[in-house]
Design a protein around this motif. Structure first.
Motif, short mmCIF file in Angstrom:
data_model
loop_
_atom_site.label_atom_id
_atom_site.label_comp_id
_atom_site.label_asym_id
_atom_site.label_seq_id
_atom_site.Cartn_x
_atom_site.Cartn_y
_atom_site.Cartn_z
N ARG A 6 0.06 10.82 -12.99
CA ARG A 6 -1.24 10.48 -13.61
C ARG A 6 -1.03 9.81 -14.97
N GLU A 7 0.01 10.26 -15.68
CA GLU A 7 0.28 9.63 -16.98
C GLU A 7 0.68 8.16 -16.77
N ARG A 8 1.54 7.93 -15.75
CA ARG A 8 1.96 6.54 -15.49
C ARG A 8 0.81 5.68 -15.00
N LEU A 9 -0.11 6.29 -14.25
CA LEU A 9 -1.23 5.50 -13.72
C LEU A 9 -2.20 5.09 -14.83
N ALA A 10 -2.21 5.86 -15.91
CA ALA A 10 -3.04 5.55 -17.09
C ALA A 10 -4.48 5.20 -16.69
N GLY A 11 -5.01 6.01 -15.80
CA GLY A 11 -6.43 5.85 -15.46
C GLY A 11 -6.73 4.82 -14.38
N LEU A 59 -3.89 14.12 -7.13
CA LEU A 59 -3.96 12.94 -8.00
C LEU A 59 -5.39 12.54 -8.37
N PRO A 60 -6.37 12.62 -7.43
CA PRO A 60 -7.70 12.14 -7.80
C PRO A 60 -8.28 12.80 -9.06
N PRO A 91 -12.02 14.86 -2.65
CA PRO A 91 -11.44 13.56 -2.32
C PRO A 91 -9.95 13.71 -1.99
N ILE A 92 -9.52 13.08 -0.90
CA ILE A 92 -8.12 13.17 -0.47
C ILE A 92 -7.62 11.76 -0.19
N LEU A 93 -6.54 11.38 -0.86
CA LEU A 93 -5.99 10.02 -0.65
C LEU A 93 -5.36 9.91 0.73
N PRO A 94 -5.44 8.75 1.38
CA PRO A 94 -4.76 8.58 2.67
C PRO A 94 -3.25 8.52 2.49
N LEU A 95 -2.54 9.04 3.50
CA LEU A 95 -1.08 9.16 3.42
C LEU A 95 -0.41 8.35 4.54
N VAL A 96 0.66 7.66 4.14
CA VAL A 96 1.57 7.03 5.11
C VAL A 96 2.86 7.84 5.05
N ALA A 97 3.25 8.46 6.17
CA ALA A 97 4.44 9.32 6.14
C ALA A 97 5.57 8.68 6.93
N MET A 98 6.73 8.57 6.27
CA MET A 98 7.91 7.99 6.93
C MET A 98 9.04 9.01 6.89
N PRO A 99 9.19 9.80 7.97
CA PRO A 99 10.23 10.85 7.96
C PRO A 99 11.63 10.25 8.05
#
Ligand SMILES: NC(=O)c1ccc[n+]([C@@H]2O[C@H](COP(=O)([O-])OP(=O)(O)OC[C@H]3O[C@@H](n4cnc5c(N)ncnc54)[C@H](O)[C@@H]3O)[C@@H](O)[C@H]2O)c1
Length: 424
Positions: free
Chosen positions: A89-94, A119-120, A137-145
């Motif tokens: 969140r700090e890196r996203l800076a809003g 994160l939201p 709120p839940i962000l969508p996930l792309v999972a690559m095992p």
């Protein structure tokens, strides 16, 4: 078909599979409308493989900006999740991200699932243990095992270590199932033998445990309208059946020769099929006890499953005879007498566990006999798993299984020897 089934089947929205299929991801991200994402991984992948740089460059070429967080660690704790939330969140800076991508084994995927929730609004992940509000709120996930596997790319949960709990805890909701599960078997080619063994036994455990679990018709959904797990049915059993066959054929081969391409691809399928089974049917005693063993020993997830699997099978011979015979046939147990073939399953599975280099008794895991009672108690406390164990006397059988696993006793094996001697 099974007449009584009450099917509630959930899977990732898209399943993309095949050697080299990772090259399709950047264009897919763009097609899905994503423009700014977070790639969650660990320093092995950012430092020792080209995959992170390739994906970031591929995304850029498609107009998708990807930030990399490579602080993933094996068996993520709630503390790690909260530290990652704060750092990102700090890196996203809003400026928010519109999706999260996980690259790694089950640990990185579970950390990414936690971040999809936290994160939201920056909440602590513990706020989501138990039930998650419909409005969250839940962000969508792309999972690559990159292991084969935990199957986390198809499941509704993140399994976390909580410093205040004796066993692992779960954050669970069907909205945490990935929007995309991208399974590129080439990601697994770099897995060292121990990681391959751990993950492979995990896949076999998922397949067997969900194949034998409580039927959907009598599964207690606790009044949940959108249950993550709801018992076995004909559909989940199809996937489990094929997964057990593939594990029988490829698990040992993939551990003995990591360069065996067919075995690596076979185990990637086995892992996904197992997840499509247990990801709706659910699990029971192996995982329930394994979480408690992990709480005491901090051994890996695959290892703690591996040590319990033979003894749980041993305890189910009377209630799951037909299925045990099917497993015997899938594992190529060459025995014409069906009773003897079924009785040999726990012993054959234990031989496989030993052959891939994992411990076969709780004593070998460093558990002291005086800790056995606490282990049984902790395992029974994982109520969502204990209540799915398909026997009338759950507490008594947990107690017997843990004691047998400590001492290395298989009762079915003894029975099979007697039957074999009688038959001779
Ligand atoms: N959410 C779920 O549904 C679910 C299901 C089962 C297990 N789990 C969790 O998954 C975790 C175990 O995951 P795992 O067995 O995949 O291992 P892992 O993700 O913990 O990885 C173990 C180690 O192997 C390394 N590694 C992974 N892939 C590699 C590769 N291709 N090449 C080289 N090194 C590689 C990692 O960097 C790490 O150091 C546990 O925390 C367990 O609780 C979650």
């Amino acid at each position: 078909m099974r007449v009584e089934d009450l099917v509630y089947f959930c899977a990732p929205a898209r399943l993309v599979m095949g050697a080299g299929c990772r090259a399709q991801l950047p264009a897919l991200l763009r097609r899905l409308g994503y423009r700014r994402g977070l790639l969650v991984t660990d320093t092995f992948f950012s430092g020792a493989t080209p995959w992170v740089d390739e994906l970031v460059a591929g995304g850029r070429a498609q107009g998708v900006e990807l930030l990399v967080y490579d602080g993933g660690m094996p068996d993520p704790t709630t503390t790690l999740c909260d530290a990652a939330t704060a750092a990102v969140r700090e890196r996203l800076a809003g400026v928010p991200v519109d999706h999260v991508i996980a690259l790694g084994g089950g640990s990185n995927i579970d950390l990414a699932k936690a971040l999809c929730l936290t994160l939201p609004d920056g909440s602590a992940v513990r706020a989501f243990l138990g039930k998650i509000d419909a409005g969250t709120p839940i962000l969508p996930l792309v999972a690559m095992p990159t292991t084969a596997g935990t199957g986390s790319e198809a499941t509704p949960g993140a399994i976390l270590v909580d410093p205040d709990n004796a066993t692992k805890v779960a954050v669970m909701d069907n909205r945490l199932r990935p929007a995309v599960a991208l399974v590129d078997p080439e990601f697994t080619y770099t897995c060292p033998p121990r990681v391959t063994a751990d993950a492979g036994i995990d896949a076999l455990t998922h397949a067997i445990e969900s194949y034998l679990t409580l039927d959907s018709a009598i599964f207690d959904r606790g009044g949940e309208a959108d249950p993550g797990y709801s018992g076995r049915n004909a559909l989940t059993m199809l996937f489990a059946h094929e997964s057990i066959r593939l594990c029988g054929r490829y698990l040992l081969r993939s551990v003995q020769d990591g360069g065996d391409r067919e075995a690596r691809i076979g185990m990637s399928y086995a892992s996904v099929y197992a997840a499509l089974s247990y990801g709706s049917a659910g699990l029971n005693a192996v995982h329930g006890i394994a979480y408690a063993v992990a709480g005491q020993t901090h051994l890996s997830h695959g290892t703690t499953n591996a040590v319990m699997l033979p003894y749980v099978l041993d305890a189910l011979g009377d209630v799951r005879r037909e299925e045990m015979l099917a497993i015997a046939r899938l594992l190529d147990i060459a025995e014409t007498d069906p009773d003897i073939a079924a009785a040999r399953v726990p012993g054959v599975v234990r031989e496989l566990v030993a052959a891939v280099g994992l411990p076969t008794t709780l004593r070998d895991c460093g558990i002291e006999q005086r800790d056995v009672d606490a282990l049984v108690r902790d395992a029974l406390d994982v109520a969502r798993l204990a209540k799915a164990f398909p026997v009338p006397d759950v507490s008594a059988r947990y107690d017997a299984m843990v004691r047998n696993a400590w001492a290395g006793t298989l009762t079915a094996e003894a029975g099979a020897s007697v039957q074999r001697r009688r038959a001779a």
